[in-house]
Design a protein around this motif. Structure first.
Motif, PDB file in Angstrom:
ATOM      1  N   UNK A   1      -2.980  -9.912  -8.351  1.00 59.66           N
ATOM      2  CA  UNK A   1      -1.692 -10.331  -7.786  1.00 59.66           C
ATOM      3  C   UNK A   1      -1.642 -10.088  -6.278  1.00 59.66           C
ATOM      4  N   UNK A   2      -2.284  -9.002  -5.825  1.00 63.45           N
ATOM      5  CA  UNK A   2      -2.354  -8.745  -4.387  1.00 63.45           C
ATOM      6  C   UNK A   2      -3.089  -9.881  -3.706  1.00 63.45           C
ATOM      7  N   UNK A   3      -4.222 -10.308  -4.296  1.00 63.69           N
ATOM      8  CA  UNK A   3      -5.002 -11.407  -3.719  1.00 63.69           C
ATOM      9  C   UNK A   3      -4.178 -12.695  -3.672  1.00 63.69           C
ATOM     10  N   UNK A   4      -3.451 -12.999  -4.733  1.00 68.76           N
ATOM     11  CA  UNK A   4      -2.609 -14.200  -4.762  1.00 68.76           C
ATOM     12  C   UNK A   4      -1.520 -14.123  -3.697  1.00 68.76           C
ATOM     13  N   UNK A   5      -0.921 -12.956  -3.541  1.00 67.09           N
ATOM     14  CA  UNK A   5       0.133 -12.772  -2.547  1.00 67.09           C
ATOM     15  C   UNK A   5      -0.424 -12.941  -1.133  1.00 67.09           C
ATOM     16  N   UNK A   6      -1.587 -12.357  -0.868  1.00 65.19           N
ATOM     17  CA  UNK A   6      -2.202 -12.477   0.460  1.00 65.19           C
ATOM     18  C   UNK A   6      -2.564 -13.922   0.757  1.00 65.19           C
ATOM     19  N   UNK A   7      -3.091 -14.643  -0.221  1.00 62.89           N
ATOM     20  CA  UNK A   7      -3.421 -16.057  -0.033  1.00 62.89           C
ATOM     21  C   UNK A   7      -2.169 -16.863   0.278  1.00 62.89           C
TER      22      UNK A   7
ATOM     23  N   UNK B   1       4.199  -7.459 -11.528  1.00 62.74           N
ATOM     24  CA  UNK B   1       4.315  -8.911 -11.460  1.00 62.74           C
ATOM     25  C   UNK B   1       3.795  -9.609 -12.710  1.00 62.74           C
ATOM     26  N   UNK B   2       2.578  -9.254 -13.154  1.00 64.03           N
ATOM     27  CA  UNK B   2       1.977  -9.976 -14.275  1.00 64.03           C
ATOM     28  C   UNK B   2       1.952  -9.178 -15.576  1.00 64.03           C
ATOM     29  N   UNK B   3       2.165  -7.860 -15.505  1.00 63.12           N
ATOM     30  CA  UNK B   3       2.208  -7.032 -16.701  1.00 63.12           C
ATOM     31  C   UNK B   3       0.858  -6.531 -17.196  1.00 63.12           C
ATOM     32  N   UNK B   4      -0.242  -6.872 -16.516  1.00 59.55           N
ATOM     33  CA  UNK B   4      -1.567  -6.403 -16.918  1.00 59.55           C
ATOM     34  C   UNK B   4      -1.743  -4.945 -16.520  1.00 59.55           C
ATOM     35  N   UNK B   5      -2.607  -4.234 -17.264  1.00 56.08           N
ATOM     36  CA  UNK B   5      -2.957  -2.865 -16.904  1.00 56.08           C
ATOM     37  C   UNK B   5      -3.744  -2.873 -15.596  1.00 56.08           C
ATOM     38  N   UNK B   6      -3.487  -1.889 -14.746  1.00 58.24           N
ATOM     39  CA  UNK B   6      -4.204  -1.775 -13.476  1.00 58.24           C
ATOM     40  C   UNK B   6      -5.325  -0.761 -13.675  1.00 58.24           C
TER      41      UNK B   6
ATOM     42  N   UNK C   1       0.435   0.591  -4.886  1.00 58.68           N
ATOM     43  CA  UNK C   1       1.887   0.835  -4.892  1.00 58.68           C
ATOM     44  C   UNK C   1       2.526   0.275  -3.640  1.00 58.68           C
ATOM     45  N   UNK C   2       3.470  -0.630  -3.815  1.00 58.50           N
ATOM     46  CA  UNK C   2       4.242  -1.212  -2.720  1.00 58.50           C
ATOM     47  C   UNK C   2       5.609  -0.539  -2.718  1.00 58.50           C
ATOM     48  N   UNK C   3       5.906   0.204  -1.657  1.00 55.62           N
ATOM     49  CA  UNK C   3       7.208   0.859  -1.536  1.00 55.62           C
ATOM     50  C   UNK C   3       8.118  -0.073  -0.755  1.00 55.62           C
ATOM     51  N   UNK C   4       9.164  -0.524  -1.412  1.00 55.76           N
ATOM     52  CA  UNK C   4      10.092  -1.486  -0.815  1.00 55.76           C
ATOM     53  C   UNK C   4      11.146  -0.759   0.003  1.00 55.76           C
ATOM     54  N   UNK C   5      11.752   0.232  -0.561  1.00 54.41           N
ATOM     55  CA  UNK C   5      12.700   1.096   0.145  1.00 54.41           C
ATOM     56  C   UNK C   5      12.756   2.430  -0.595  1.00 54.41           C
ATOM     57  N   UNK C   6      13.706   3.260  -0.271  1.00 58.56           N
ATOM     58  CA  UNK C   6      13.783   4.585  -0.885  1.00 58.56           C
ATOM     59  C   UNK C   6      14.024   4.544  -2.387  1.00 58.56           C
ATOM     60  N   UNK C   7      14.638   3.480  -2.871  1.00 64.40           N
ATOM     61  CA  UNK C   7      14.992   3.388  -4.286  1.00 64.40           C
ATOM     62  C   UNK C   7      14.071   2.494  -5.098  1.00 64.40           C
ATOM     63  N   UNK C   8      13.300   1.632  -4.441  1.00 61.94           N
ATOM     64  CA  UNK C   8      12.494   0.651  -5.168  1.00 61.94           C
ATOM     65  C   UNK C   8      11.039   0.679  -4.737  1.00 61.94           C
ATOM     66  N   UNK C   9      10.169   0.481  -5.739  1.00 67.40           N
ATOM     67  CA  UNK C   9       8.732   0.382  -5.504  1.00 67.40           C
ATOM     68  C   UNK C   9       8.142  -0.473  -6.619  1.00 67.40           C
ATOM     69  N   UNK C  10       6.958  -1.026  -6.368  1.00 62.55           N
ATOM     70  CA  UNK C  10       6.294  -1.860  -7.364  1.00 62.55           C
ATOM     71  C   UNK C  10       4.809  -1.518  -7.383  1.00 62.55           C
ATOM     72  N   UNK C  11       4.236  -1.510  -8.577  1.00 63.07           N
ATOM     73  CA  UNK C  11       2.793  -1.333  -8.738  1.00 63.07           C
ATOM     74  C   UNK C  11       2.200  -2.723  -8.956  1.00 63.07           C
ATOM     75  N   UNK C  12       1.213  -3.076  -8.142  1.00 66.21           N
ATOM     76  CA  UNK C  12       0.677  -4.432  -8.167  1.00 66.21           C
ATOM     77  C   UNK C  12      -0.834  -4.390  -8.362  1.00 66.21           C
ATOM     78  N   UNK C  13      -1.343  -5.228  -9.275  1.00 68.04           N
ATOM     79  CA  UNK C  13      -2.782  -5.278  -9.569  1.00 68.04           C
ATOM     80  C   UNK C  13      -3.529  -6.036  -8.463  1.00 68.04           C
ATOM     81  N   UNK C  14      -4.849  -5.832  -8.375  1.00 66.27           N
ATOM     82  CA  UNK C  14      -5.626  -6.501  -7.332  1.00 66.27           C
ATOM     83  C   UNK C  14      -5.551  -8.030  -7.382  1.00 66.27           C
TER      84      UNK C  14
END
Length: 68
Positions: free
Chosen positions: A36-42, A7-12, A21-34
């Motif tokens: 961005x996770x906090x912003x998403x949860x809020x 999402x933001x491009x920063x090193x994790x 790691x957020x697995x969206x489906x069999x073909x897609x996944x995303x690595x998300x920093x803490x």
């Protein structure tokens, strides 16, 4: 190997697939920093507070829906 946030491009720092790691489906996944996770949860908490107002979420985000 440095993993970057999808999402933001920063090193994790301290990357763990279990926590970052957020697995969206069999073909897609995303690595998300803490951060961005906090912003998403809020964001999700505010949305849920409007849809399903509970005492805990009202206390956290205020009683008036306009504030959300």
């Amino acid at each position: 190997m440095k993993i970057k946030c999808s999402l933001c491009g920063k090193n994790i720092d301290g990357y763990s697939p279990v926590f970052h790691r957020l697995i969206i489906d069999e073909e897609r996944a995303a690595d998300i920093c803490p951060e961005c996770i906090k912003k998403f949860i809020t964001w999700q908490s505010k949305t849920l507070a409007v849809l399903f107002p509970t005492k805990a979420l009202k206390k956290r985000f205020g009683r008036d829906k306009q504030k959300l």
